[in-house]
Enzyme design. Structure first.
Site, mmCIF file in Angstrom:
data_model
loop_
_atom_site.group_PDB
_atom_site.id
_atom_site.type_symbol
_atom_site.label_atom_id
_atom_site.label_comp_id
_atom_site.label_asym_id
_atom_site.label_seq_id
_atom_site.Cartn_x
_atom_site.Cartn_y
_atom_site.Cartn_z
ATOM 1 N N GLU A 276 0.844 -1.215 0.000
ATOM 2 C CA GLU A 276 0.000 0.000 0.000
ATOM 3 C C GLU A 276 0.870 1.254 0.000
ATOM 4 O O GLU A 276 0.569 2.230 -0.688
ATOM 5 C CB GLU A 276 -0.935 0.021 1.211
ATOM 6 C CG GLU A 276 -1.935 -1.117 1.277
ATOM 7 C CD GLU A 276 -2.817 -1.241 0.043
ATOM 8 O OE1 GLU A 276 -2.846 -0.312 -0.789
ATOM 9 O OE2 GLU A 276 -3.470 -2.275 -0.116
ATOM 10 N N TRP A 279 1.903 1.901 -3.370
ATOM 11 C CA TRP A 279 0.844 2.540 -4.184
ATOM 12 C C TRP A 279 0.896 4.050 -3.996
ATOM 13 O O TRP A 279 0.715 4.831 -4.929
ATOM 14 C CB TRP A 279 -0.554 2.013 -3.808
ATOM 15 C CG TRP A 279 -0.951 0.808 -4.608
ATOM 16 C CD1 TRP A 279 -0.998 -0.482 -4.175
ATOM 17 C CD2 TRP A 279 -1.365 0.782 -6.002
ATOM 18 N NE1 TRP A 279 -1.409 -1.305 -5.200
ATOM 19 C CE2 TRP A 279 -1.643 -0.559 -6.322
ATOM 20 C CE3 TRP A 279 -1.529 1.756 -6.982
ATOM 21 C CZ2 TRP A 279 -2.075 -0.954 -7.596
ATOM 22 C CZ3 TRP A 279 -1.956 1.366 -8.255
ATOM 23 C CH2 TRP A 279 -2.221 0.022 -8.550
ATOM 24 N N TRP A 307 -19.833 12.083 -20.289
ATOM 25 C CA TRP A 307 -20.323 11.834 -18.937
ATOM 26 C C TRP A 307 -21.698 12.469 -18.800
ATOM 27 O O TRP A 307 -22.020 13.448 -19.475
ATOM 28 C CB TRP A 307 -19.357 12.441 -17.916
ATOM 29 C CG TRP A 307 -17.970 11.881 -17.976
ATOM 30 C CD1 TRP A 307 -16.889 12.466 -18.553
ATOM 31 C CD2 TRP A 307 -17.527 10.625 -17.471
ATOM 32 N NE1 TRP A 307 -15.784 11.652 -18.422
ATOM 33 C CE2 TRP A 307 -16.150 10.510 -17.765
ATOM 34 C CE3 TRP A 307 -18.145 9.577 -16.793
ATOM 35 C CZ2 TRP A 307 -15.385 9.409 -17.404
ATOM 36 C CZ3 TRP A 307 -17.382 8.469 -16.431
ATOM 37 C CH2 TRP A 307 -16.023 8.388 -16.740
ATOM 38 N N ASN A 342 -11.218 2.121 2.384
ATOM 39 C CA ASN A 342 -10.747 2.000 0.995
ATOM 40 C C ASN A 342 -11.660 1.144 0.122
ATOM 41 O O ASN A 342 -11.950 1.493 -1.025
ATOM 42 C CB ASN A 342 -9.326 1.438 0.980
ATOM 43 C CG ASN A 342 -8.802 1.298 -0.433
ATOM 44 O OD1 ASN A 342 -8.713 2.278 -1.165
ATOM 45 N ND2 ASN A 342 -8.495 0.073 -0.842
ATOM 46 N N TRP A 360 -15.657 11.270 -13.245
ATOM 47 C CA TRP A 360 -14.825 10.986 -12.067
ATOM 48 C C TRP A 360 -14.323 12.268 -11.414
ATOM 49 O O TRP A 360 -14.061 12.306 -10.210
ATOM 50 C CB TRP A 360 -13.646 10.082 -12.447
ATOM 51 C CG TRP A 360 -12.736 10.667 -13.508
ATOM 52 C CD1 TRP A 360 -12.893 10.576 -14.855
ATOM 53 C CD2 TRP A 360 -11.553 11.456 -13.298
ATOM 54 N NE1 TRP A 360 -11.891 11.255 -15.502
ATOM 55 C CE2 TRP A 360 -11.043 11.794 -14.570
ATOM 56 C CE3 TRP A 360 -10.868 11.897 -12.166
ATOM 57 C CZ2 TRP A 360 -9.891 12.562 -14.752
ATOM 58 C CZ3 TRP A 360 -9.723 12.660 -12.334
ATOM 59 C CH2 TRP A 360 -9.244 12.986 -13.622
ATOM 60 N N TRP A 383 -9.032 7.804 -8.392
ATOM 61 C CA TRP A 383 -10.254 8.105 -9.156
ATOM 62 C C TRP A 383 -10.089 7.671 -10.615
ATOM 63 O O TRP A 383 -11.001 7.115 -11.225
ATOM 64 C CB TRP A 383 -10.641 9.581 -9.047
ATOM 65 C CG TRP A 383 -11.542 9.789 -7.861
ATOM 66 C CD1 TRP A 383 -11.184 10.294 -6.652
ATOM 67 C CD2 TRP A 383 -12.924 9.426 -7.756
ATOM 68 N NE1 TRP A 383 -12.273 10.278 -5.797
ATOM 69 C CE2 TRP A 383 -13.349 9.751 -6.457
ATOM 70 C CE3 TRP A 383 -13.851 8.854 -8.634
ATOM 71 C CZ2 TRP A 383 -14.659 9.539 -6.003
ATOM 72 C CZ3 TRP A 383 -15.159 8.642 -8.184
ATOM 73 C CH2 TRP A 383 -15.544 8.977 -6.894
#
Ligand SMILES: Cc1cc2nc3c(=O)[nH]c(=O)nc-3n(C[C@H](O)[C@H](O)[C@H](O)COP(=O)(O)OP(=O)(O)OC[C@H]3O[C@@H](n4cnc5c(N)ncnc54)[C@H](O)[C@@H]3O)c2cc1C
Length: 481
Positions: A276, A279, A307, A342, A360, A383
């Site tokens: 993590e 990340w 969108w 998360n 988004w 996102w």
């Protein structure tokens, strides 16, 4: 007597603070300053929840500094003007700061460094917010990475985590310079909406240290429970990391230390937490190399995607009134506590961008304002990952089924009951999708869909099929190529 300025920004700590350590080594007098300059964050000045955190983190830092015999001065930006004024007032010849890697800050720092250098002031910038500088990780061809796994392997292979610098026991007395009161920055909300944040969090370095010290107890359950939103199984270090109350280097070294002779469950937890943290590094690497991604998809095909512009649907999502319990529970957790688990962030993000087909960027903006850990690199990467338009992103056909996710990760509905009191008496088998429950089961516990709790704002199966069709069209190879 030599004087140095330590310019605090996203490094609201005394331990493992390279800028502070360097200034202490080189000068006899230190001016410690925080300059409030939200304009220098470009289009992304701190949102409401971040400002709430910042106020408390600055108060904690200020108290820690005072205990060591010095004082934190607070000024307003522009940063260059504030630092120049301090130079004039104190005769300082050196400015030390720790880097922030967001595009607007990097550009502002570059200009500021040049201007101060032209004034004859030495400016020293230090690392610490990341495990590796984002420009230092490159593939064999010298290019940046767009896929997590090779990035993480490359970073691990070269990773040097130096021994952390201890917090100074005492600080030299600060020259008396004018300072604003913290309240003058008006970071606190005018209308008190923050009781939930107050109950959930203790900003500041000491609280981050406590979380670090509790990792040995927490991590044996991490691998098994970190995806379960009802459990408090994750570290909740994210806002502390964002504000630099602790460095990732400290955490990494602590994990290495804990690994020695660790039992299998702890070892598994350590490995996952390291993943993590990588990340987080990857997110910063991608933002550094693709500075437009907070506002534009990394995958250019998505630039043309149509969108849906619906304020009604967006507002239902924001307020936790979509009629899909796991989505509503997550959005209400966010509103109340400034945080969302998360797993649930992925579910609500997928629902917004796929089932509702809302941009988004609207989701990222809402998170920006409401998360205490709002972080430009992490928020943008995640996102774009959820929407399918970013680095190493989820493919367009991965549309989370919120009901299945809810059943899998919150089987007893404990998380749903916590955030949706109006459904709390529903049986576990009905709570994930109340619209499928028999009328009698709903009536028995006083649930009236459309009245006490909303009916779903979209029909999940149809919305999924429409999203697949829309995204598939986008992905179709272009004619003539
Ligand atoms: C749509 C969406 C938006 C997000 N926005 C943010 C954000 O603005 N700020 C933010 O810090 N995280 C963000 N995340 C990532 C993640 O949800 C949080 O970092 C995590 O929930 C924080 O809880 P924790 O500290 O208990 O995590 P832990 O599981 O204890 O992880 C430890 C640390 O690793 C890092 N980390 C964990 N997961 C990720 C991830 N997926 N990407 C990058 N770093 C990660 C964080 O720094 C975290 O504190 C987002 C995720 C999604 C799906």
């Amino acid at each position: 007597m030599s004087t140095a300025i330590v310019w605090f920004r996203r490094d609201l700590r005394l331990a493992d603070n390279a800028a502070l350590a360097a200034a202490l080594e080189r000068a006899d007098r230190l001016v410690l300053v925080y300059v409030h300059a939200p304009d220098e964050d470009g289009d992304w000045p701190p949102g409401a929840a971040s400002r709430w955190w910042l106020h408390r983190s600055l108060a904690a830092l200020s108290a820690d500094i005072a205990r060591r015999g010095s004082r934190l001065a607070i000024r307003r930006g522009p940063s260059l003007d504030a630092l120049r004024a301090l130079v004039r007032e104190t005769g300082a010849r050196l400015v030390c700061y720790n880097r922030v890697y967001e595009p607007a800050r990097l550009a502002a720092d570059l200009a500021l460094g040049k201007a101060l250098a032209a004034d004859g002031i030495e400016v020293l910038a230090f690392a610490g917010h990341l495990l590796a500088e984002p420009w230092a990780v490159a593939n064999r061809a010298g290019a940046s990475y767009r896929v997590y796994t090779p990035f993480a392997q490359a970073l691990r292979a070269d990773l040097v985590a130096p021994e952390p610098l201890a917090a100074p026991r005492a600080l030299p007395p600060a020259p008396q310079v004018p300072s604003l009161a913290l309240d003058a920055l008006e970071l606190n909300p005018r209308i008190r909406w923050d009781e939930g944040l107050e109950a959930a969090w203790t900003p500041g370095e000491a609280a981050a240290e406590e979380k670090l010290a509790s990792l040995a107890l927490k991590l044996p359950a991490y691998a098994a429970a970190r995806d379960l939103p009802a459990e408090a199984a994750t570290t909740r270090l994210s806002p502390h990391l964002h504000f630099g109350e602790i460095t990732p280097g400290r955490i990494w070294l602590e994990l290495r230390r804990l690994r020695e002779g660790a039992a299998p469950a702890l070892r598994a937890g350590i490995e996952l937490l390291q993943r993590e943290l990588l990340w987080r590094e990857f997110a910063h690497h991608v933002l550094y190399h693709h500075p437009k991604t907070p506002d534009a998809p990394l995958d250019p095909r998505f630039a043309k995607f149509e969108w849906r512009a619906s304020e009604t649907l967006l507002s239902a999502w924001q307020r936790g009134r979509t009629g899909i319990p796991i989505v509503d529970a997550g959005m209400r957790e966010l509103w109340r506590t400034g945080f969302m688990h998360n797993r649930v962030r992925m579910i609500v993000g997928s629902f917004l961008t796929k089932h509702l087909r809302i941009d988004w960027r609207a989701g990222a903006r809402w998170f920006w304002d409401t998360l205490v850990d709002a972080d430009l690199a992490n928020n943008t990467l995640n996102w774009q990952w959820v929407a399918g338009c970013g680095a190493d992103a989820a493919p367009y056909f991965r549309i989370f089924n919120p009901v299945l996710q809810s059943r899998k990760f919150d089987p007893e509905g404990a998380y749903l009951r916590r955030w949706l009191p109006e459904l709390s008496r529903l049986e576990s088998r009905h709570i994930h999708a109340p619209w499928e429950a028999p009328q009698a089961a709903l009536a028995a516990v006083g649930v009236r869909l459309g009245e006490t709790y909303p009916l779903p704002i979209v029909e999940l199966a149809r919305a999924r099929a429409e999203a697949l069709a829309a995204f598939r069209a986008l992905r179709a190879p272009r004619r003539g190529r």
